[in-house]
Motif scaffolding. Structure first.
Motif, PDB file in Angstrom:
ATOM      1  N   GLU A 373      53.493  37.159  40.940  1.00 43.42           N
ATOM      2  CA  GLU A 373      54.139  35.854  40.770  1.00 43.42           C
ATOM      3  C   GLU A 373      54.099  35.370  39.326  1.00 43.42           C
ATOM      4  OE1 GLU A 373      54.200  31.499  42.983  1.00 43.42           O
ATOM      5  OE2 GLU A 373      52.584  32.918  43.396  1.00 43.42           O
ATOM      6  N   ILE A 374      52.956  35.508  38.643  1.00 41.27           N
ATOM      7  CA  ILE A 374      52.844  34.926  37.297  1.00 41.27           C
ATOM      8  C   ILE A 374      53.015  35.955  36.182  1.00 41.27           C
ATOM      9  CG2 ILE A 374      51.336  33.117  38.192  1.00 41.27           C
ATOM     10  CD1 ILE A 374      49.061  34.444  36.542  1.00 41.27           C
ATOM     11  N   GLN A 375      52.967  37.273  36.495  1.00 43.05           N
ATOM     12  CA  GLN A 375      53.241  38.347  35.542  1.00 43.05           C
ATOM     13  C   GLN A 375      52.372  38.293  34.276  1.00 43.05           C
ATOM     14  OE1 GLN A 375      55.339  41.084  35.966  1.00 43.05           O
ATOM     15  NE2 GLN A 375      55.333  40.306  38.065  1.00 43.05           N
ATOM     16  N   PRO A 376      51.074  38.505  34.423  1.00 43.90           N
ATOM     17  CA  PRO A 376      50.212  38.549  33.233  1.00 43.90           C
ATOM     18  C   PRO A 376      50.448  39.817  32.422  1.00 43.90           C
ATOM     19  CG  PRO A 376      48.958  39.184  35.160  1.00 43.90           C
ATOM     20  CD  PRO A 376      50.316  38.751  35.660  1.00 43.90           C
ATOM     21  N   LYS A 377      50.162  39.736  31.137  1.00 42.24           N
ATOM     22  CA  LYS A 377      50.249  40.930  30.291  1.00 42.24           C
ATOM     23  C   LYS A 377      49.025  41.826  30.484  1.00 42.24           C
ATOM     24  CE  LYS A 377      54.008  39.256  28.579  1.00 42.24           C
ATOM     25  NZ  LYS A 377      55.314  39.825  28.974  1.00 42.24           N
ATOM     26  N   ARG A 378      47.889  41.202  30.756  1.00 41.39           N
ATOM     27  CA  ARG A 378      46.642  41.926  30.997  1.00 41.39           C
ATOM     28  C   ARG A 378      45.953  41.274  32.193  1.00 41.39           C
ATOM     29  NH1 ARG A 378      47.551  40.484  25.910  1.00 41.39           N
ATOM     30  NH2 ARG A 378      47.607  42.068  24.237  1.00 41.39           N
ATOM     31  N   LEU A 379      45.289  42.064  33.006  1.00 44.42           N
ATOM     32  CA  LEU A 379      44.604  41.537  34.181  1.00 44.42           C
ATOM     33  C   LEU A 379      43.215  42.148  34.265  1.00 44.42           C
ATOM     34  CD1 LEU A 379      44.344  40.096  36.929  1.00 44.42           C
ATOM     35  CD2 LEU A 379      45.626  41.993  37.952  1.00 44.42           C
ATOM     36  N   ILE A 380      42.199  41.298  34.311  1.00 43.90           N
ATOM     37  CA  ILE A 380      40.822  41.745  34.483  1.00 43.90           C
ATOM     38  C   ILE A 380      40.335  41.272  35.851  1.00 43.90           C
ATOM     39  CG2 ILE A 380      38.481  41.753  33.555  1.00 43.90           C
ATOM     40  CD1 ILE A 380      40.464  42.922  31.630  1.00 43.90           C
ATOM     41  N   LEU A 381      39.831  42.199  36.661  1.00 44.29           N
ATOM     42  CA  LEU A 381      39.277  41.879  37.970  1.00 44.29           C
ATOM     43  C   LEU A 381      37.784  41.588  37.816  1.00 44.29           C
ATOM     44  CD1 LEU A 381      40.966  44.787  39.970  1.00 44.29           C
ATOM     45  CD2 LEU A 381      41.900  42.520  39.435  1.00 44.29           C
ATOM     46  N   ASN A 382      37.294  40.595  38.554  1.00 42.55           N
ATOM     47  CA  ASN A 382      35.941  40.094  38.325  1.00 42.55           C
ATOM     48  C   ASN A 382      35.285  39.697  39.646  1.00 42.55           C
ATOM     49  OD1 ASN A 382      33.789  39.347  36.672  1.00 42.55           O
ATOM     50  ND2 ASN A 382      34.605  37.318  36.238  1.00 42.55           N
ATOM     51  N   HIS A 383      33.958  39.464  39.617  1.00 44.84           N
ATOM     52  CA  HIS A 383      33.225  38.859  40.736  1.00 44.84           C
ATOM     53  C   HIS A 383      33.237  39.772  41.959  1.00 44.84           C
ATOM     54  CE1 HIS A 383      32.181  35.672  43.731  1.00 44.84           C
ATOM     55  NE2 HIS A 383      31.565  35.121  42.702  1.00 44.84           N
ATOM     56  N   PHE A 384      32.541  40.911  41.845  1.00 45.20           N
ATOM     57  CA  PHE A 384      32.568  41.929  42.892  1.00 45.20           C
ATOM     58  C   PHE A 384      31.370  41.816  43.826  1.00 45.20           C
ATOM     59  CE2 PHE A 384      34.896  43.848  39.319  1.00 45.20           C
ATOM     60  CZ  PHE A 384      36.112  44.082  39.957  1.00 45.20           C
ATOM     61  N   SER A 385      31.600  42.098  45.099  1.00 45.65           N
ATOM     62  CA  SER A 385      30.536  42.178  46.089  1.00 45.65           C
ATOM     63  C   SER A 385      29.536  43.258  45.698  1.00 45.65           C
ATOM     64  CB  SER A 385      31.144  42.502  47.465  1.00 45.65           C
ATOM     65  OG  SER A 385      30.162  42.955  48.366  1.00 45.65           O
ATOM     66  N   VAL A 386      28.286  43.082  46.139  1.00 44.44           N
ATOM     67  CA  VAL A 386      27.254  44.080  45.838  1.00 44.44           C
ATOM     68  C   VAL A 386      27.564  45.415  46.509  1.00 44.44           C
ATOM     69  CG1 VAL A 386      25.449  42.357  45.500  1.00 44.44           C
ATOM     70  CG2 VAL A 386      25.823  43.302  47.779  1.00 44.44           C
ATOM     71  N   MET A 387      28.453  45.424  47.501  1.00 41.17           N
ATOM     72  CA  MET A 387      28.826  46.683  48.139  1.00 41.17           C
ATOM     73  C   MET A 387      29.701  47.547  47.241  1.00 41.17           C
ATOM     74  SD  MET A 387      29.494  45.497  52.084  1.00 41.17           S
ATOM     75  CE  MET A 387      30.635  44.197  51.616  1.00 41.17           C
ATOM     76  N   LEU A 388      30.253  46.941  46.187  1.00 44.32           N
ATOM     77  CA  LEU A 388      31.077  47.675  45.233  1.00 44.32           C
ATOM     78  C   LEU A 388      30.220  47.957  44.005  1.00 44.32           C
ATOM     79  CD1 LEU A 388      34.290  45.498  45.641  1.00 44.32           C
ATOM     80  CD2 LEU A 388      33.834  47.747  46.670  1.00 44.32           C
ATOM     81  N   LYS A 389      29.660  49.141  43.947  1.00 43.83           N
ATOM     82  CA  LYS A 389      28.692  49.491  42.910  1.00 43.83           C
ATOM     83  C   LYS A 389      29.334  49.478  41.526  1.00 43.83           C
ATOM     84  CE  LYS A 389      25.605  50.198  46.084  1.00 43.83           C
ATOM     85  NZ  LYS A 389      24.563  49.169  46.328  1.00 43.83           N
ATOM     86  N   SER A 390      28.567  49.024  40.549  1.00 41.78           N
ATOM     87  CA  SER A 390      29.072  48.973  39.180  1.00 41.78           C
ATOM     88  C   SER A 390      28.917  50.315  38.490  1.00 41.78           C
ATOM     89  CB  SER A 390      28.318  47.913  38.376  1.00 41.78           C
ATOM     90  OG  SER A 390      28.743  47.914  37.031  1.00 41.78           O
TER      91      SER A 390
END
Length: 528
Positions: A373-390
């Motif tokens: 909808e907003i069409q960003p030039k760059r997108l950073i995903l953040n705030h992950f559950s502990v089930m998604l290992k870093s």
């Protein structure tokens, strides 16, 4: 008069200090905080417990923090706020001042640190300082807390002079406009070190009142033709000094003409009219930072204000990892049946979405829809559950090689910071973490391009081989620097190289269940 070519925009760097959801922290992720670094000034967004330690590890100077923005008052976003405020106002190597001691009393002026957040943040800060009594309460460094209130709300605590702490300046009670948006909570040009960026805020959907913030750069302008202006100003020096009010330093008009927002034209005693520089034609940058939410914002005006940002930072708390990366018990008995595998993948994504929405969070589906909808030039995903290992990359760059050595687990949290950690051989567990996070970025990209089925039709990486968007899952200590609104040529090349490498590794991991590293005597295999 002739004007020079546009100057490059000064780079802005975003440092991710904590990227875990509230179920953390974990050994790999601290809870929420990130820092926007404008050369010699830092704006902090959220401040979970442990954020001060992360800030020092990066390393960034807490005393460079001038503004702190709080998206909402859940503990995983605010429990480190007061510790950071104390460090920002009163550095450890400063002179010793104890509560109640005699210090020079100076008039309260512009605070050194401004804090912005929803109703309750002022009470949180004041109560914590009153109870713990750090020395800053009686120091000569000021702070102010500004609450973004809903139309029916009042300040969480009084702001009269008698209610303020010793070094607290009365903050503003900020109310939204008729469209439900808090515009210009930081006006354009309010501080030179922050390059004059304005800040707006708007509502986003979560279990408690939550805010999204827009950082808007002033319109870039052409440089002044100082070679022509300086002799002209010097020739008017005597007449300018005799004006009422006098201008005793004529070259100060150069700063006047380049101030933000652009000033009115200035007439010299000799008759010439000086105009501020014209717009350069370079697109100003816009950064959108959202707190916890169920995907974007339902406020139409705020959504329109978010359109085409240079960078969008959006939570993606819950997501399903494909079974070809980390096989689950449900795969047993499915074998190579494509329809059964596809059905299982659809069920996993739907279940992750339901879990996310139930807790007021987002899955890749919501993030992708908002990005579309907003069409960003760059997108950073953040705030992950502990089930998604870093992942534990040794590099802080957004696109380190997918098969690069991993940071030493013992040293990845060392006070020396991530850039000095030792490297270890890549393990299968680490590779699975890296591929898992990449799969989440791929899922967002599929929805963004309105081709959700691409990742479910047998391709190991969905649209990874053809995608050109920058979609990066954040990790602690990661930093992204950009000097333009549009993706630079270097950024585009990084994306294409990264996605090609990922596609190759992902395909092998899916089809063969293993990856070969090294050659000859150094050859070894990572097995799923």
């Amino acid at each position: 008069m002739d004007q020079a070519r546009p100057k490059p925009l000064p780079p802005v760097t975003i440092h991710f200090l904590g990227t875990s959801a509230g179920s953390g922290p974990t050994s790999g992720r601290n809870c929420s905080s990130l820092a926007v670094h404008f050369s010699n000034e830092i704006w902090l967004f959220d401040a979970a417990d442990g954020s001060l330690n992360r800030l020092v590890q990066v390393p960034l100077r807490p005393t460079s923090i001038t503004r702190i923005f709080i998206t909402h008052l859940h503990g995983d976003h605010v429990l480190g706020l007061v510790a950071i405020l104390v460090a920002a106002l009163y550095p450890p190597d400063g002179p010793s001042v104890t509560a109640g001691s005699s210090i020079p009393q100076v008039p309260k002026g512009r605070p050194k640190v401004d804090i912005y957040g929803p109703r309750g943040v002022r009470k949180l800060v004041r109560t914590s300082l009153e109870i713990t009594r750090p020395s800053i309460i009686d120091s000569k460094e000021w702070f102010a807390v500004h609450e973004l209130l809903l139309p029916t709300e009042e300040s969480s605590v009084p702001t009269s002079q008698d209610d303020l702490l010793g070094n607290e300046v009365a903050g503003r009670d900020l109310y939204p406009d008729e469209q439900g948006v808090w515009r210009c909570i930081v006006p354009e040009g309010s501080r030179n070190a922050g390059k004059g960026w304005a800040v707006h805020a708007g509502p986003i959907e979560h279990r408690v009142p939550s805010l999204g913030f827009i950082l808007q750069e002033p319109t870039p302008r052409l440089p002044l033709d100082t070679a022509a202006l300086i002799p002209l100003l010097q020739s008017n020096a005597t007449a300018l000094a005799e004006q009422d009010p006098p201008i005793r330093h004529p070259l100060s008009l150069l700063s006047y003409l380049t101030s933000v927002p652009p000033p009115q034209p200035f007439s010299l005693p000799s008759g010439e009219i000086l105009h501020p520089p014209d717009p350069s034609g370079v697109s100003p940058r816009k950064i959108v930072i959202f707190g916890d939410c169920t995907g974007g914002t339902k406020n139409a005006a705020f959504r329109e204000m978010c359109h085409e940002p240079s960078l969008l930072i959006h939570e993606c708390t819950r997501a399903a990892v494909p079974d070809y990366i980390q096989p689950s018990k449900k795969m047993k008995g499915v074998g190579s049946d494509r329809d059964a595998l596809r059905s299982l993948e659809v069920d996993k994504r739907r279940h992750a979405q339901e879990k996310a929405l139930l807790r007021g969070h987002s899955s890749p589906i919501e993030v992708g829809e908002f990005a579309r909808e907003i069409q960003p030039k760059r997108l950073i995903l953040n705030h992950f559950s502990v089930m998604l290992k870093s992942p534990h990359y040794a590099s802080t760059q957004p696109f380190p090689p997918i098969l690069s050595p991993q940071a030493s687990a013992k040293q990845s949290g060392d006070s020396a910071g991530p850039t000095r950690t030792a490297e270890e051989q890549l393990t299968a567990t680490e590779l699975q973490a890296r591929l898992s996070m990449q799969s989440i970025a791929d899922q967002v990209g599929e929805v963004w391009l309105d081709q959700e089925q691409a990742g479910l039709s047998g391709s190991a990486t969905g649209l990874a081989e053809t995608a050109t968007q920058m979609i990066v899952p954040a990790r602690d200590f990661m930093a992204i620097t950009f000097g333009s609104h549009e993706l630079s040529h270097a950024e585009s090349e990084q994306i294409q190289t990264h996605m090609a490498d990922v596609a190759s590794v992902m395909r092998q991991w899916k089809d063969e269940g293993r990856i070969k590293l090294g050659r000859g005597a150094d050859e070894r295999w990572l097995t799923r």
